[in-house]
Write a protein that holds these residues in place. Sequence first.
Motif, PDB file in Angstrom:
ATOM      1  N   TYR A 251      -3.058  -3.802 -34.078  1.00 22.85           N
ATOM      2  CA  TYR A 251      -2.476  -2.802 -33.182  1.00 22.85           C
ATOM      3  C   TYR A 251      -1.692  -3.418 -32.022  1.00 22.85           C
ATOM      4  O   TYR A 251      -1.322  -2.704 -31.089  1.00 22.85           O
ATOM      5  N   HIS A 252      -1.412  -4.707 -32.095  1.00 23.60           N
ATOM      6  CA  HIS A 252      -0.608  -5.324 -31.031  1.00 23.60           C
ATOM      7  C   HIS A 252       0.857  -4.926 -31.143  1.00 23.60           C
ATOM      8  O   HIS A 252       1.550  -4.837 -30.120  1.00 23.60           O
ATOM      9  N   ASN A 253       1.340  -4.742 -32.379  1.00 22.05           N
ATOM     10  CA  ASN A 253       2.688  -4.219 -32.661  1.00 22.05           C
ATOM     11  C   ASN A 253       3.823  -5.111 -32.195  1.00 22.05           C
ATOM     12  O   ASN A 253       4.989  -4.731 -32.299  1.00 22.05           O
ATOM     13  N   GLY A 254       3.527  -6.281 -31.655  1.00 22.41           N
ATOM     14  CA  GLY A 254       4.597  -7.176 -31.228  1.00 22.41           C
ATOM     15  C   GLY A 254       4.041  -8.398 -30.529  1.00 22.41           C
ATOM     16  O   GLY A 254       2.850  -8.458 -30.187  1.00 22.41           O
ATOM     17  N   PRO A 255       4.894  -9.404 -30.278  1.00 26.43           N
ATOM     18  CA  PRO A 255       4.437 -10.630 -29.602  1.00 26.43           C
ATOM     19  C   PRO A 255       4.186 -10.387 -28.122  1.00 26.43           C
ATOM     20  O   PRO A 255       4.632  -9.389 -27.544  1.00 26.43           O
ATOM     21  N   GLY A 256       3.453 -11.316 -27.503  1.00 28.13           N
ATOM     22  CA  GLY A 256       3.199 -11.228 -26.061  1.00 28.13           C
ATOM     23  C   GLY A 256       2.300 -10.085 -25.673  1.00 28.13           C
ATOM     24  O   GLY A 256       2.485  -9.477 -24.606  1.00 28.13           O
ATOM     25  N   PHE A 257       1.289  -9.788 -26.500  1.00 31.62           N
ATOM     26  CA  PHE A 257       0.426  -8.649 -26.211  1.00 31.62           C
ATOM     27  C   PHE A 257      -0.385  -8.908 -24.929  1.00 31.62           C
ATOM     28  O   PHE A 257      -0.842 -10.022 -24.662  1.00 31.62           O
ATOM     29  N   LYS A 258      -0.582  -7.852 -24.124  1.00 32.32           N
ATOM     30  CA  LYS A 258      -1.322  -7.973 -22.866  1.00 32.32           C
ATOM     31  C   LYS A 258      -1.912  -6.618 -22.473  1.00 32.32           C
ATOM     32  O   LYS A 258      -1.597  -5.582 -23.068  1.00 32.32           O
ATOM     33  N   TYR A 259      -2.800  -6.682 -21.464  1.00 29.58           N
ATOM     34  CA  TYR A 259      -3.397  -5.477 -20.894  1.00 29.58           C
ATOM     35  C   TYR A 259      -2.924  -5.332 -19.449  1.00 29.58           C
ATOM     36  O   TYR A 259      -2.900  -6.312 -18.689  1.00 29.58           O
ATOM     37  N   ILE A 260      -2.570  -4.121 -19.075  1.00 26.59           N
ATOM     38  CA  ILE A 260      -2.193  -3.818 -17.695  1.00 26.59           C
ATOM     39  C   ILE A 260      -3.345  -3.008 -17.079  1.00 26.59           C
ATOM     40  O   ILE A 260      -3.574  -1.858 -17.457  1.00 26.59           O
ATOM     41  N   VAL A 261      -4.088  -3.647 -16.170  1.00 23.33           N
ATOM     42  CA  VAL A 261      -5.281  -3.053 -15.573  1.00 23.33           C
ATOM     43  C   VAL A 261      -4.932  -2.514 -14.192  1.00 23.33           C
ATOM     44  O   VAL A 261      -4.368  -3.245 -13.355  1.00 23.33           O
ATOM     45  N   SER A 262      -5.269  -1.248 -13.947  1.00 20.08           N
ATOM     46  CA  SER A 262      -4.950  -0.612 -12.661  1.00 20.08           C
ATOM     47  C   SER A 262      -6.210   0.009 -12.075  1.00 20.08           C
ATOM     48  O   SER A 262      -7.075   0.496 -12.806  1.00 20.08           O
ATOM     49  N   TRP A 263      -6.299  -0.001 -10.735  1.00 16.85           N
ATOM     50  CA  TRP A 263      -7.457   0.581 -10.046  1.00 16.85           C
ATOM     51  C   TRP A 263      -7.077   1.011  -8.638  1.00 16.85           C
ATOM     52  O   TRP A 263      -6.107   0.508  -8.055  1.00 16.85           O
ATOM     53  N   ARG A 264      -7.838   1.953  -8.101  1.00 14.35           N
ATOM     54  CA  ARG A 264      -7.689   2.391  -6.712  1.00 14.35           C
ATOM     55  C   ARG A 264      -8.958   3.104  -6.289  1.00 14.35           C
ATOM     56  O   ARG A 264      -9.632   3.718  -7.116  1.00 14.35           O
ATOM     57  N   PRO A 265      -9.321   3.016  -4.992  1.00 10.86           N
ATOM     58  CA  PRO A 265     -10.474   3.784  -4.514  1.00 10.86           C
ATOM     59  C   PRO A 265     -10.228   5.277  -4.699  1.00 10.86           C
ATOM     60  O   PRO A 265      -9.087   5.753  -4.599  1.00 10.86           O
ATOM     61  N   LYS A 266     -11.290   5.989  -5.005  1.00 10.46           N
ATOM     62  CA  LYS A 266     -11.142   7.437  -5.209  1.00 10.46           C
ATOM     63  C   LYS A 266     -10.588   8.077  -3.949  1.00 10.46           C
ATOM     64  O   LYS A 266     -11.075   7.850  -2.844  1.00 10.46           O
ATOM     65  N   GLY A 267      -9.513   8.858  -4.124  1.00  6.99           N
ATOM     66  CA  GLY A 267      -8.858   9.519  -3.000  1.00  6.99           C
ATOM     67  C   GLY A 267      -7.660   8.757  -2.481  1.00  6.99           C
ATOM     68  O   GLY A 267      -6.887   9.291  -1.669  1.00  6.99           O
ATOM     69  N   SER A 268      -7.473   7.498  -2.943  1.00  7.60           N
ATOM     70  CA  SER A 268      -6.321   6.709  -2.503  1.00  7.60           C
ATOM     71  C   SER A 268      -5.076   7.102  -3.299  1.00  7.60           C
ATOM     72  O   SER A 268      -5.180   7.667  -4.404  1.00  7.60           O
ATOM     73  N   THR A 269      -3.883   6.773  -2.744  1.00 10.08           N
ATOM     74  CA  THR A 269      -2.623   7.137  -3.394  1.00 10.08           C
ATOM     75  C   THR A 269      -2.068   6.007  -4.250  1.00 10.08           C
ATOM     76  O   THR A 269      -1.512   6.244  -5.324  1.00 10.08           O
ATOM     77  N   TYR A 270      -2.218   4.782  -3.809  1.00  9.06           N
ATOM     78  CA  TYR A 270      -1.528   3.651  -4.434  1.00  9.06           C
ATOM     79  C   TYR A 270      -2.452   2.898  -5.394  1.00  9.06           C
ATOM     80  O   TYR A 270      -3.627   2.667  -5.106  1.00  9.06           O
ATOM     81  N   TRP A 271      -1.851   2.487  -6.530  1.00 15.01           N
ATOM     82  CA  TRP A 271      -2.573   1.729  -7.549  1.00 15.01           C
ATOM     83  C   TRP A 271      -2.418   0.230  -7.328  1.00 15.01           C
ATOM     84  O   TRP A 271      -1.343  -0.247  -6.964  1.00 15.01           O
ATOM     85  N   ASN A 272      -3.501  -0.487  -7.566  1.00 22.47           N
ATOM     86  CA  ASN A 272      -3.447  -1.948  -7.663  1.00 22.47           C
ATOM     87  C   ASN A 272      -3.389  -2.313  -9.141  1.00 22.47           C
ATOM     88  O   ASN A 272      -4.055  -1.683  -9.971  1.00 22.47           O
TER      89      ASN A 272
END
Length: 587
Positions: A251-272
């Motif tokens: 299921y990688h479907n192409g080279p250079g496979f990676k994961y993009i992990v995002s998080w933020r405190p509940k109630g915050s606007t901006y993602w890390n």
Amino acid sequence: MRCKMWKIVEFWDVLLWSWIIITTLAEVAIQIPPNNKEATQGDNIKFICKVHPDIQNFHMKWKHNSVLIDVSSNVEKYHELDNGQTFVIRNVDRYDSGTYTCVATSGNDKDRASATLTIRTTPEPPTNVEIVACSGHMVDLSWEAGDNGGSAIISYLTQFNTSDNPNFWNNYYEEIQGGKTTGIVNLSPWGEYSFRMLARNSIGYSEPSQHTQKTCSTPPDHPDGNPKNVRTLTHKKKKLIIAWMPMPRLYHNGPGFKYIVSWRPKGSTYWNTREVRNANAKQVEIDVTDIYGLYEVMVKSANDIGASFQPPFIRLGYSGEADPIVSPKDFRLDPTQKIEAHTANFIWESVDTSEEKIRGKFRGYKLRYWKSSEGRHKWKEVDVVVETTEGYQLPDVRAAIDGLPAYTALRAQVAVMNGHYTGMPSQTIDFKTPEGVPGPVRKLHVEKRGKNYILLKWLPPDEPNGILKGYDIGYQPVIGDKYGPVKNLKPQIVNPSMLGARIRGLQTNHNYRFYVWARTKTGRGSPVFMEVKTADGSRGVNDYSYDASSGQLASIHQPGSIASRTQNFTLLLQIILTFLTFLFVIH
């Protein structure tokens, strides 16, 4: 009269010789031929081929497709009964189908009869599986059907592998109808595939076909999915650990496979955001400053072509837990419950279960106890899991500990626990369990046995659970597999240092089952038993009595002692004198 008798004898002789001549000259004949059979793979089949009952001396053989069957070479497969007139085939398979012929022989005469056996089995695998066309993310396959195994082919299953893992075959999610010999299969991007087919009928699937000689390669593309089971782990303090299930290479479907992990405190606007380029990674750790803080997290897949077109799900999770900062108060023995030999009941005040106090998810309490003589480094723990209702809990908590050692001074305390940590304990309380029944005695064995007694010995129990008062002994006769009533010996042993007993009044050369119980003032514990047979009287035996000064069983008579040897010599002398007297009387 004598003439009539002779004629009768002569008549029966003629009949006898006539019957012998007729049976000798009769041709062998099969009276009941075998019937055609249909069976499913794994069945047991029986053919019956009956010879005319007038034929006494005959030999029967069986053939399969004109080839003689050697029954003796495969007795697990073939079996003959009734002089070969019944022929059994066990656990039939596709190779057992065909024509079976019974051949009866008597002298120079033969007769034969045949029947067919049809086996319904799994199909033979398809043949000549080929790639007709490979374009984009699809492949067009063709094949030829094999033998259907006696049951119509229902469908075909397509399997494929990739050049990255050629030994692992994946099942295509959709099967192709049985009447077809072509089919189209959709493929994931960025792969080099080989294919094989399996046919299915009402019995099951065939073996796989040979795989295709050519391969089909598909161009790369965006991932069409994201990781599953995204969650947070809370076992490390001041860490936000985001975990997921790694996506397989397919299921990688192409080279250079990676994961993009995002998080933020509940109630915050901006993602890390953080990229994880290890395709086999299953979690990422992020330093945070809070304890058990609530976060929104998501994980998206991407490769060098771009990110997945599918939007990721946003999950709620917590950062790491820490030690609770609240302790139970007023920990004590429950005054409404009586302490028992192996059980104690406790009570304490409920604590504030808010996340600020628990610093994690409240799970309940941890009861600890240990022997006063050993110290807390040998404590044992019991989890008291508490299910709380939002906004409501009982003012007091009650819990019991089972399996405590009896007649023992103990100490106990209780602490709050969350998912991974335990808080500071309550005050420590001291208590003592009362006496209980003792454990089983050890190493029960027969020291001596005689014609009418058995001498038993044993060792005290490992767990007396109180002050031993003595031992109880019982026995029962054993006749075959029958057991008679148990007879308890009286008086019982009242000196706990006496570790043996002689049971008298038994029958010679007889089986008995003997029981021994240890006893405290609370009662007797579990018995230990053994079965013994009394002596048959052919050998000398020992007598024993209890020596109160030493606490042991002492011998009071030993065959072979001076007294015994004197008695034996006197008896021998009497025999000799009797014999000499007998000789004197004769003369």
